[in-house]
Scaffold this active site. Structure first.
Site, short mmCIF file in Angstrom:
data_model
loop_
_atom_site.label_atom_id
_atom_site.label_comp_id
_atom_site.label_asym_id
_atom_site.label_seq_id
_atom_site.Cartn_x
_atom_site.Cartn_y
_atom_site.Cartn_z
N ARG A 15 16.21 14.81 -4.37
CA ARG A 15 17.11 13.74 -4.85
C ARG A 15 17.84 14.17 -6.13
O ARG A 15 19.02 13.89 -6.29
CB ARG A 15 16.26 12.49 -5.09
CG ARG A 15 16.90 11.35 -5.82
CD ARG A 15 17.67 10.48 -4.87
NE ARG A 15 18.20 9.31 -5.58
CZ ARG A 15 19.27 9.36 -6.37
NH1 ARG A 15 19.92 10.48 -6.57
NH2 ARG A 15 19.70 8.26 -6.96
N ASP B 16 21.01 4.64 4.48
CA ASP B 16 20.80 3.30 3.93
C ASP B 16 21.62 2.30 4.74
O ASP B 16 22.62 2.66 5.35
CB ASP B 16 21.21 3.24 2.45
CG ASP B 16 20.62 2.00 1.79
OD1 ASP B 16 19.45 2.04 1.37
OD2 ASP B 16 21.33 0.97 1.72
N ARG C 258 10.31 3.22 4.93
CA ARG C 258 10.54 3.96 3.68
C ARG C 258 9.56 5.12 3.49
O ARG C 258 9.15 5.41 2.37
CB ARG C 258 10.48 3.05 2.45
CG ARG C 258 11.63 2.07 2.32
CD ARG C 258 12.85 2.74 1.71
NE ARG C 258 13.94 1.79 1.56
CZ ARG C 258 14.23 1.17 0.41
NH1 ARG C 258 13.57 1.43 -0.68
NH2 ARG C 258 15.23 0.32 0.39
N ARG D 234 10.83 7.78 -3.06
CA ARG D 234 10.48 8.18 -4.42
C ARG D 234 8.99 8.36 -4.68
O ARG D 234 8.62 8.94 -5.70
CB ARG D 234 11.06 7.17 -5.42
CG ARG D 234 12.56 7.31 -5.58
CD ARG D 234 13.15 6.15 -6.34
NE ARG D 234 12.94 4.93 -5.57
CZ ARG D 234 13.45 3.74 -5.91
NH1 ARG D 234 14.17 3.61 -6.99
NH2 ARG D 234 13.22 2.68 -5.15
N TYR E 246 24.49 -8.63 0.99
CA TYR E 246 24.86 -7.66 -0.06
C TYR E 246 26.36 -7.62 -0.27
O TYR E 246 26.85 -7.50 -1.39
CB TYR E 246 24.33 -6.26 0.28
CG TYR E 246 22.83 -6.15 0.15
CD1 TYR E 246 22.23 -5.96 -1.10
CD2 TYR E 246 21.99 -6.29 1.25
CE1 TYR E 246 20.85 -5.90 -1.24
CE2 TYR E 246 20.61 -6.22 1.13
CZ TYR E 246 20.04 -6.03 -0.13
OH TYR E 246 18.69 -5.98 -0.25
#
Ligand code: CP3
Length: 349
Positions: free
Chosen positions: A42, A79, A29, A33, A155
């Site tokens: 973003r 992702d 990562r 952010r 998921y």
């Protein structure tokens, strides 16, 4: 494709078995952010998936952390949930909530998925990879990735993140044929996706099995080791010379079976794996990567320095790539990452 010549990039040399001092490094990562320039890009992209499917913006955010820190590898910005999205499941990322999917809980739900449009749907991701392979510095390796079938299945079945994976395990144990079909579909689609990433410039592959630690040994063998081994075998036979790193997060002592039975070139360690154990049991068999606690990067200061040194002292004597035990968290101060990069580059083992 034929075998490639010996690698010159430090990250790839470490995966080929060389001990390097200082070790190569990158961070899971590393785009994200915690970086103001990521938040700025973003904000112009629309949704998070819009960013993943925008080759100009996705390649830009991949490059942002390289400019600051000079990592030895860049990881494609995307992702793991683009695969269910490409299979036709409804996937959305909600602010502060994480991913939300229309759950797959039965044979009927599964029959509505369709792999025939996979490459067409993922074409923008391949275009990002092709852009990056021209844009990254000559000494930086380009990593492609996918979620491992087990983690992606959690998921898909839960419809969101989960603490206990109750729906997924219920399907696994009460409707084994349906679950096996879902896993087979994911293993094939993931292999197709990774091969195409390699053809667009990926020089190494990482397979993220974030929830590997949730399974008892027999199911770990079947649903973590099995699919990973078949992905490793497929890449090795169809695209020889491209190394594969596995990340069976929180697998504990099953890390050892994972390494010996999947044939991975490298293994990424979570922060709970004891260093001396990894040096003895894993490092003789493959390159190890890890495993600084990501919260130490939030804390910073002397605790961070000590955490870095502790890992370097034990794992730095063998084949090793420095990384975190899990992804960078958004509240990480960018200066702390700079401190880490500086300390690693100055390390003399
Ligand atoms: O820099 C990199 O490492 C490359 C990009 C990358 C992302 N996700 C970007 C992302 C990678 C390799 C992933 C993998 C991923 N995605 C995993 C496996 C690794 C891990 O962290 O365990 C998993 C489980 C996912 C699923 C996922 N994606 C979740 C649960 C979330 C929500 C939690 C969160 O951090 O918001 C995401 C969203 C996501 N993926 C973000 C980023 C940068 C944040 C979304 C945003 O920027 O709005």
């Amino acid at each position: 494709m034929t075998d490639r010549s010996p690698p010159t990039k430090r990250f790839l040399r470490a995966l080929a078995g060389e001990t390097l001092s200082p070790p190569p490094f990158w961070l899971m990562r590393q785009a994200g952010r915690y970086l103001p320039e990521y938040r700025e890009t973003r904000a112009t992209a629309g949704s998070f998936l819009d960013l993943c499917y925008n080759p100009a913006l996705a390649s830009e955010v991949t490059l942002q952390p390289l400019r600051r820190y000079g990592f030895d590898a860049a990881i494609l910005f995307s992702d793991i949930l683009v695969v269910p999205d490409a299979l036709g499941q409804t996937v959305a990322f909600r602010e502060g909530e994480g991913p939300v999917l229309t759950p797959i809980r039965s044979a009927g739900d599964l029959s509505r998925l369709d792999a025939s449009g996979l490459h067409q749907h993922l074409a923008p991701v391949y275009a990002t990879m092709a852009t990056l392979s021209k844009a990254i510095p000559a000494t930086t390796a380009l990593i492609g990735f996918a979620g491992a079938p087990w983690t992606v299945a959690t998921y898909m079945v839960e419809g969101s993140g989960s603490k206990d994976f109750a729906q997924t395990k219920k399907l696994m144990w009460s409707e084994p044929e349906t679950f096996a079909r879902l896993m087979q579909m994911l293993t094939t689609a993931t292999g197709d996706y990774l091969i195409r990433q390699i053809d667009n410039g990926a020089e190494a592959i990482q397979i993220f099995d974030t929830w590997a630690g949730a399974l008892p040994e027999d199911q770990f063998e079947r649903w973590v080791i099995g699919p990973t081994r078949s992905l490793v075998e497929r890449i090795r036979s169809e695209r020889p010379g491209v190394p594969v790193v596995g990340f069976p997060r929180q697998a504990g002592i099953l890390y050892e079976r994972f390494v010996t039975e999947t044939g991975v070139d490298g293994v990424s360690l979570d922060s709970g794996v004891p260093l001396a154990w990894a040096a003895e049991k894993l490092q003789p068999r493959c390159t190890v990567q890890g495993n600084l606690d990501p919260i130490l990067l939030v804390a910073g200061g002397e605790a961070l320095d000590a955490g870095i040194d502790r890992i370097l002292k034990v794992l730095g004597k063998g084949r090793f790539i420095f990384n975190l035990g899990h992804g960078i968290v958004p509240q990480t101060p960018p200066e702390h990452v700079a401190r880490l990069a500086e300390r690693l580059k100055g390390w003399k083992g």
